[in-house]
Design an enzyme around this catalytic site. Structure first.
Site, PDB file in Angstrom:
ATOM      1  N   GLU A  18      -6.653   4.789   7.859  1.00  0.00           N
ATOM      2  CA  GLU A  18      -6.311   5.931   7.794  1.00  0.00           C
ATOM      3  C   GLU A  18      -7.623   6.650   7.040  1.00  0.00           C
ATOM      4  O   GLU A  18      -7.880   7.954   7.378  1.00  0.00           O
ATOM      5  CB  GLU A  18      -5.334   6.353   6.927  1.00  0.00           C
ATOM      6  N   HIS A  70      -9.432   1.370   4.969  1.00  0.00           N
ATOM      7  CA  HIS A  70      -8.008   1.337   5.658  1.00  0.00           C
ATOM      8  C   HIS A  70      -8.383   2.381   6.873  1.00  0.00           C
ATOM      9  O   HIS A  70      -9.071   3.418   6.960  1.00  0.00           O
ATOM     10  CB  HIS A  70      -7.101   1.951   4.685  1.00  0.00           C
ATOM     11  N   GLU A 101      -5.402  -4.968  10.684  1.00  0.00           N
ATOM     12  CA  GLU A 101      -4.143  -4.160  11.130  1.00  0.00           C
ATOM     13  C   GLU A 101      -4.522  -3.427  12.405  1.00  0.00           C
ATOM     14  O   GLU A 101      -5.192  -2.468  12.416  1.00  0.00           O
ATOM     15  CB  GLU A 101      -4.150  -3.061   9.779  1.00  0.00           C
ATOM     16  N   GLY A 134       3.042  -1.190   4.292  1.00  0.00           N
ATOM     17  CA  GLY A 134       3.090   0.194   4.119  1.00  0.00           C
ATOM     18  C   GLY A 134       4.390   0.723   3.554  1.00  0.00           C
ATOM     19  O   GLY A 134       4.956   0.463   2.620  1.00  0.00           O
ATOM     20  N   GLY A 135       5.074   1.397   4.758  1.00  0.00           N
ATOM     21  CA  GLY A 135       6.309   1.859   4.500  1.00  0.00           C
ATOM     22  C   GLY A 135       7.614   0.816   3.933  1.00  0.00           C
ATOM     23  O   GLY A 135       8.054   1.311   3.085  1.00  0.00           O
ATOM     24  N   ASN A 144       0.888  -1.265   0.012  1.00  0.00           N
ATOM     25  CA  ASN A 144       0.026  -0.029  -0.111  1.00  0.00           C
ATOM     26  C   ASN A 144       0.873   1.224   0.030  1.00  0.00           C
ATOM     27  O   ASN A 144       1.471   1.751   1.103  1.00  0.00           O
ATOM     28  CB  ASN A 144      -0.892   0.050   1.307  1.00  0.00           C
ATOM     29  N   TRP A 145       1.018   1.888  -1.029  1.00  0.00           N
ATOM     30  CA  TRP A 145       1.908   3.094  -1.213  1.00  0.00           C
ATOM     31  C   TRP A 145       1.352   4.059  -0.579  1.00  0.00           C
ATOM     32  O   TRP A 145       2.276   5.212  -0.537  1.00  0.00           O
ATOM     33  CB  TRP A 145       2.256   3.131  -2.756  1.00  0.00           C
ATOM     34  N   LYS A 146       0.233   4.169  -0.387  1.00  0.00           N
ATOM     35  CA  LYS A 146      -0.286   5.541   0.471  1.00  0.00           C
ATOM     36  C   LYS A 146      -0.111   6.638  -0.416  1.00  0.00           C
ATOM     37  O   LYS A 146      -0.211   6.621  -1.553  1.00  0.00           O
ATOM     38  CB  LYS A 146       0.302   5.524   1.796  1.00  0.00           C
ATOM     39  N   GLY A 201       2.709   2.108  10.671  1.00  0.00           N
ATOM     40  CA  GLY A 201       3.446   3.365  10.587  1.00  0.00           C
ATOM     41  C   GLY A 201       4.303   3.657  11.566  1.00  0.00           C
ATOM     42  O   GLY A 201       4.995   4.892  12.023  1.00  0.00           O
ATOM     43  N   SER A 228       3.548  -2.499  10.509  1.00  0.00           N
ATOM     44  CA  SER A 228       4.871  -2.498  10.614  1.00  0.00           C
ATOM     45  C   SER A 228       5.498  -3.737  10.194  1.00  0.00           C
ATOM     46  O   SER A 228       6.199  -4.607  10.739  1.00  0.00           O
ATOM     47  CB  SER A 228       5.326  -2.240  12.105  1.00  0.00           C
TER      48      SER A 228
END
Ligand code: PGA
Length: 252
Positions: free
Chosen positions: A98, A96, A168, A235-236, A10-12, A174, A214
């Site tokens: 966010e 998600h 999640e 993500g990251g 997920n590149w956000k 993150g 994470s």
């Protein structure tokens, strides 16, 4: 039961078109010959089309990070399921944390999005997870079951191979602080139990339940060794090819 593991990035809100296409070419080259698992990338809306083009002829799948439940209309800033499908998406991340936390998405919005995704042949990746306060109050199981039940209430056309659920924990997203693999497995198992109530045990056994929060090269192997964890939403650590490819090439 053999569920094909799914490793999703997920590149956000990261990467220009050029950066996104460069990254996805490296990823595609790095997964050549890998047949026992599925790889998914979810770029920003502006990169969906060019990344979809770059992925043609590769096994890497494309997904959007969000979509509206209506097919079209006066919804400034939104994209629809047919639009995502049109540029080559096979998956759609829905709900998600966010989106829920920063943009006010409710369980009911998620429910409508899940239905729209299914109606248009996209596989929803439904995200659920508890906050730190809920975790500390011992409410994880209750929170997660409520979210799964609410997002899938009254959904038609739901089968085990047409939905993915990503567990999640919000406090792990993150933050560098991941859930412990056995704890995450317990919650993923609970998700499958709730799914069994909704769609029957046979179908629930087919659903891929992912862990997210994470996930990194250093912990992916431990997550993938768990019985009820069928992949990861990353993500990251999905933003550079070496890191994401190490995750994709997990070994148990
Ligand atoms: P993270 O994000 O891997 O950076 O924790 C996961 C997610 O939000 O899906």
């Amino acid at each position: 039961m053999s569920r094909v593991p799914l490793l999703a990035g997920n590149w956000k809100m990261h990467k220009t078109v050029r950066e996104a296409t460069d990254l996805v070419r490296e990823i595609a080259a790095g997964v050549e010959g890998l047949r026992d698992r599925e790889v998914l990338v979810c770029p920003t809306a502006t990169s969906l089309h060019p990344v979809g083009q770059a992925l043609q002829g590769t096994p890497v799948r494309l997904g959007c990070q969000n979509m509206h439940w209506k097919e079209q209309g006066a919804f400034t800033g939104e994209i629809s399921a047919p639009m995502a499908k049109d540029v080559g998406c096979a998956y759609a991340i829905i709900g998600h944390s966010e989106r829920r936390g920063l943009f006010g998405e409710t369980d009911e919005h998620c429910r409508q999005k899940v239905q729209a995704a299914l109606d248009h042949g996209l596989v929803p990746v439904l995200c659920v997870g508890e906050s730190l306060a809920e975790r500390e109050a011992g409410q994880t199981q209750e929170r997660v079951s409520t979210q799964v039940r609410a997002a899938l209430a009254g959904i038609t056309g739901l089968t085990g191979d047409r939905i993915v659920v990503a567990y999640e924990p919000i406090w792990a997203i993150g933050t560098g602080r991941n859930d412990s693999p056995p704890e995450a497995n317990r919650t993923c198992h609970l998700v499958r139990t709730v799914l069994a109530e909704i769609m029957g045990e046979g179908e629930a056994r087919k659903v891929r339940v992912l862990y997210g929060g994470s996930v990194k090269p250093e912990n992916i192997d431990a997550f993938m060794a768990q019985e009820d964890i069928d992949g990861a939403l990353v993500g990251g650590a999905s933003l550079t090819a070496p890191s994401f490819l190490r995750i994709v090439h997990y070994h148990v």
